[in-house]
Enzyme design. Structure first.
Site, PDB file in Angstrom:
ATOM      1  N   GLY A 193       0.814  -1.219   0.000  1.00 17.45           N
ATOM      2  CA  GLY A 193       0.000   0.000   0.000  1.00 17.45           C
ATOM      3  C   GLY A 193       0.842   1.261   0.000  1.00 17.45           C
ATOM      4  O   GLY A 193       0.474   2.266   0.594  1.00 17.45           O
TER       5      GLY A 193
ATOM      6  N   GLY B 256       2.272   2.650  -2.946  1.00 19.38           N
ATOM      7  CA  GLY B 256       2.391   3.235  -4.288  1.00 19.38           C
ATOM      8  C   GLY B 256       3.337   2.473  -5.203  1.00 19.38           C
ATOM      9  O   GLY B 256       3.667   2.940  -6.285  1.00 19.38           O
ATOM     10  N   LEU B 257       3.776   1.283  -4.765  1.00 21.88           N
ATOM     11  CA  LEU B 257       4.710   0.513  -5.589  1.00 21.88           C
ATOM     12  C   LEU B 257       4.011  -0.618  -6.341  1.00 21.88           C
ATOM     13  O   LEU B 257       4.658  -1.526  -6.862  1.00 21.88           O
ATOM     14  CB  LEU B 257       5.853  -0.042  -4.728  1.00 21.88           C
ATOM     15  CG  LEU B 257       6.666   0.986  -3.939  1.00 21.88           C
ATOM     16  CD1 LEU B 257       7.835   0.317  -3.217  1.00 21.88           C
ATOM     17  CD2 LEU B 257       7.198   2.106  -4.832  1.00 21.88           C
ATOM     18  N   GLY B 258       2.705  -0.573  -6.361  1.00 30.71           N
ATOM     19  CA  GLY B 258       1.964  -1.556  -7.166  1.00 30.71           C
ATOM     20  C   GLY B 258       1.842  -2.924  -6.505  1.00 30.71           C
ATOM     21  O   GLY B 258       1.809  -3.944  -7.200  1.00 30.71           O
ATOM     22  N   SER B 259       1.760  -2.946  -5.154  1.00 31.17           N
ATOM     23  CA  SER B 259       1.697  -4.253  -4.481  1.00 31.17           C
ATOM     24  C   SER B 259       0.414  -5.002  -4.836  1.00 31.17           C
ATOM     25  O   SER B 259       0.445  -6.227  -5.024  1.00 31.17           O
ATOM     26  CB  SER B 259       1.825  -4.092  -2.968  1.00 31.17           C
ATOM     27  OG  SER B 259       0.904  -3.141  -2.486  1.00 31.17           O
ATOM     28  N   SER B 260      -0.712  -4.300  -4.985  1.00 33.03           N
ATOM     29  CA  SER B 260      -1.955  -5.033  -5.284  1.00 33.03           C
ATOM     30  C   SER B 260      -1.888  -5.640  -6.686  1.00 33.03           C
ATOM     31  O   SER B 260      -2.343  -6.769  -6.904  1.00 33.03           O
ATOM     32  CB  SER B 260      -3.191  -4.149  -5.113  1.00 33.03           C
ATOM     33  OG  SER B 260      -3.138  -3.051  -5.984  1.00 33.03           O
ATOM     34  N   ALA B 261      -1.282  -4.928  -7.626  1.00 35.48           N
ATOM     35  CA  ALA B 261      -1.138  -5.490  -8.975  1.00 35.48           C
ATOM     36  C   ALA B 261      -0.194  -6.692  -8.953  1.00 35.48           C
ATOM     37  O   ALA B 261      -0.458  -7.713  -9.598  1.00 35.48           O
ATOM     38  CB  ALA B 261      -0.612  -4.429  -9.938  1.00 35.48           C
ATOM     39  N   ALA B 262       0.901  -6.580  -8.185  1.00 38.30           N
ATOM     40  CA  ALA B 262       1.860  -7.695  -8.137  1.00 38.30           C
ATOM     41  C   ALA B 262       1.220  -8.926  -7.485  1.00 38.30           C
ATOM     42  O   ALA B 262       1.445 -10.060  -7.922  1.00 38.30           O
ATOM     43  CB  ALA B 262       3.125  -7.275  -7.397  1.00 38.30           C
TER      44      ALA B 262
ATOM     45  N   ASP C  59       0.017  -0.309 -13.382  1.00 32.29           N
ATOM     46  CA  ASP C  59       0.514  -1.242 -12.365  1.00 32.29           C
ATOM     47  C   ASP C  59       0.466  -2.685 -12.864  1.00 32.29           C
ATOM     48  O   ASP C  59       1.436  -3.445 -12.733  1.00 32.29           O
ATOM     49  CB  ASP C  59      -0.309  -1.125 -11.073  1.00 32.29           C
ATOM     50  CG  ASP C  59      -0.031   0.171 -10.341  1.00 32.29           C
ATOM     51  OD1 ASP C  59       0.510   1.106 -10.970  1.00 32.29           O
ATOM     52  OD2 ASP C  59      -0.361   0.264  -9.143  1.00 32.29           O
TER      53      ASP C  59
HETATM   54  C1  MEV Z   1      -0.982   4.617  -8.915  1.00 33.83           C
HETATM   55  O1  MEV Z   1       0.209   3.851  -8.786  1.00 33.83           O
HETATM   56  C2  MEV Z   1      -0.886   5.551 -10.065  1.00 33.83           C
HETATM   57  C3  MEV Z   1      -2.120   6.397 -10.370  1.00 33.83           C
HETATM   58  O2  MEV Z   1      -1.817   7.097 -11.573  1.00 33.83           O
HETATM   59  C4  MEV Z   1      -3.351   5.582 -10.559  1.00 33.83           C
HETATM   60  C5  MEV Z   1      -3.265   4.676 -11.758  1.00 33.83           C
HETATM   61  O3  MEV Z   1      -2.488   4.938 -12.675  1.00 33.83           O
HETATM   62  O4  MEV Z   1      -4.030   3.693 -11.768  1.00 33.83           O
HETATM   63  C6  MEV Z   1      -2.385   7.401  -9.289  1.00 33.83           C
END
Ligand code: MEV
Length: 323
Positions: free
Chosen positions: A105, A107-113, A154
């Site tokens: 959580g 901003g490093l894309g943990s949910s996508a990973a 992500d």
């Molecule tokens: C989130 O990592 C990046 C945002 O641009 C949202 C998205 O691209 O889905 C804030």
């Protein structure tokens, strides 16, 4: 049967938030991500473990399917796992261990990973191995369902890896460049809520459309110029553009006092360019540090959890290690 899968996380170098409005962005897959281990069972139990959040649950398959009701009121990382499990039909149960080897959580894309690595493992296990394009598409639809709004960044980075320029038509173009990208990532340890932050930028856009339009266009020009800076190996320009992007993100309202402190500390210690990365509201900053990165790393890591960020050329992969 045992299956191991890995999918990388990502950082956004340029263009978070504006990418949601079909403006260009640049993202980098990183060598931190999510490991999934799936072991088949001889019964019809699905046994899920996510050690990072002390989560453990056993459920029973019903005619090979897991029926799962998504609860919109409490979004959790496990929702992504259940969404993936409920896509397939299985001949037997399995133990599923999801090891989140990255900040969660932040901003490093943990949910996508989590989604992409779980999807790869379960597709293989259920006999429905998917192409990378299919994985990226399905994972994105899961992100949209749970998060509300999501660009393809992500899920694409976790799927394909590498360094990607997302153009105005949401096409993903790998960037070819030779320059080194020495980056530090520092975490303020306050989680940002991507869905809420994307909505807050939309509110601002609806309230002040002329103003925000200019901010979005300026950010788009930053991303376009940054692609050229990378291709030309222009380190100073790259750093300047990161600092400009940070100012524009601040103007969009997704910066915080903590993130600002981190950005200015990193610049004071010697980073050439630094900005928040991802949705903001918390999470991480990235600090481009072509000179004396070891020194800046020591200084920053005394204040915040920090790592030296290496890029991941590879995206999701899986292997069957024991038949
Ligand atoms: C989130 O990592 C990046 C945002 O641009 C949202 C998205 O691209 O889905 C804030």
């Amino acid at each position: 049967m045992k299956i191991k899968a890995f999918a990388p996380g990502k950082i956004i170098l340029f263009g978070e938030h504006t990418v949601v409005y079909n403006k260009p962005a640049i993202a980098v897959a990183i060598n931190r991500g999510v490991d999934v281990t799936l072991t088949s069972r001889s019964d019809d139990i699905v046994n899920i473990n996510v050690e990072t959040i002390n989560y453990s649950k056993k459920l029973k398959l019903n005619n090979g399917k897991l029926v799962y009701e998504y609860d919109d009121s409490q979004k959790q990382i496990t929702d992504y796992i259940y969404e993936v499990i409920s896509l397939f039909e299985y001949e037997g149960g399995f133990d599923l261990s999801v090891d989140i080897k990255m900040y969660l959580g932040a901003g490093l894309g943990s949910s996508a990973a989590v989604t992409v690595s779980t999807l790869k493992a379960l597709a293989l296990y259920s006999g429905n191995d998917l192409s990378l394009d299919e994985i990226a598409k399905i994972a994105r639809s899961i992100e949209i369902k749970i998060q509300g709004a999501a660009s393809p960044i992500d899920t694409a980075m976790s799927t394909y890896g590498g360094i990607i320029y997302i153009d105005e038509n949401s096409n993903l173009n790998p960037i070819d460049f030779d320059m080194k990208l020495p980056l530090l990532v520092s975490n303020c340890e306050i989680a940002g809520n991507t869905g809420k932050l994307v909505a807050s930028v939309r509110n601002k856009y609806e309230k002040y459309p002329e103003v925000l339009e200019h901010i979005f266009t300026a950010t788009a020009n930053v991303a376009i110029d940054a692609k050229k800076a990378l291709e030309d190996g222009n380190s100073q320009k790259l750093a300047d553009l990161m600092n400009i992007n940070q100012g524009l993100l601040d103007a969009m309202g997704v910066n915080t006092a903590e993130l600002s402190d981190m950005v200015y500390q990193s610049r004071k210690f010697g980073s050439a360019g630094s900005k928040l990365t991802g949705s903001g509201g918390g999470g991480c900053i990235i600090a481009y540090t072509p000179d004396d990165i070891d020194y800046v790393y020591v200084k920053l890591s005394k204040l915040y959890p920090t790592f030296m960020c290496e890029q991941s050329q590879s995206g999701v992969y899986a292997e069957i290690i024991d038949e």
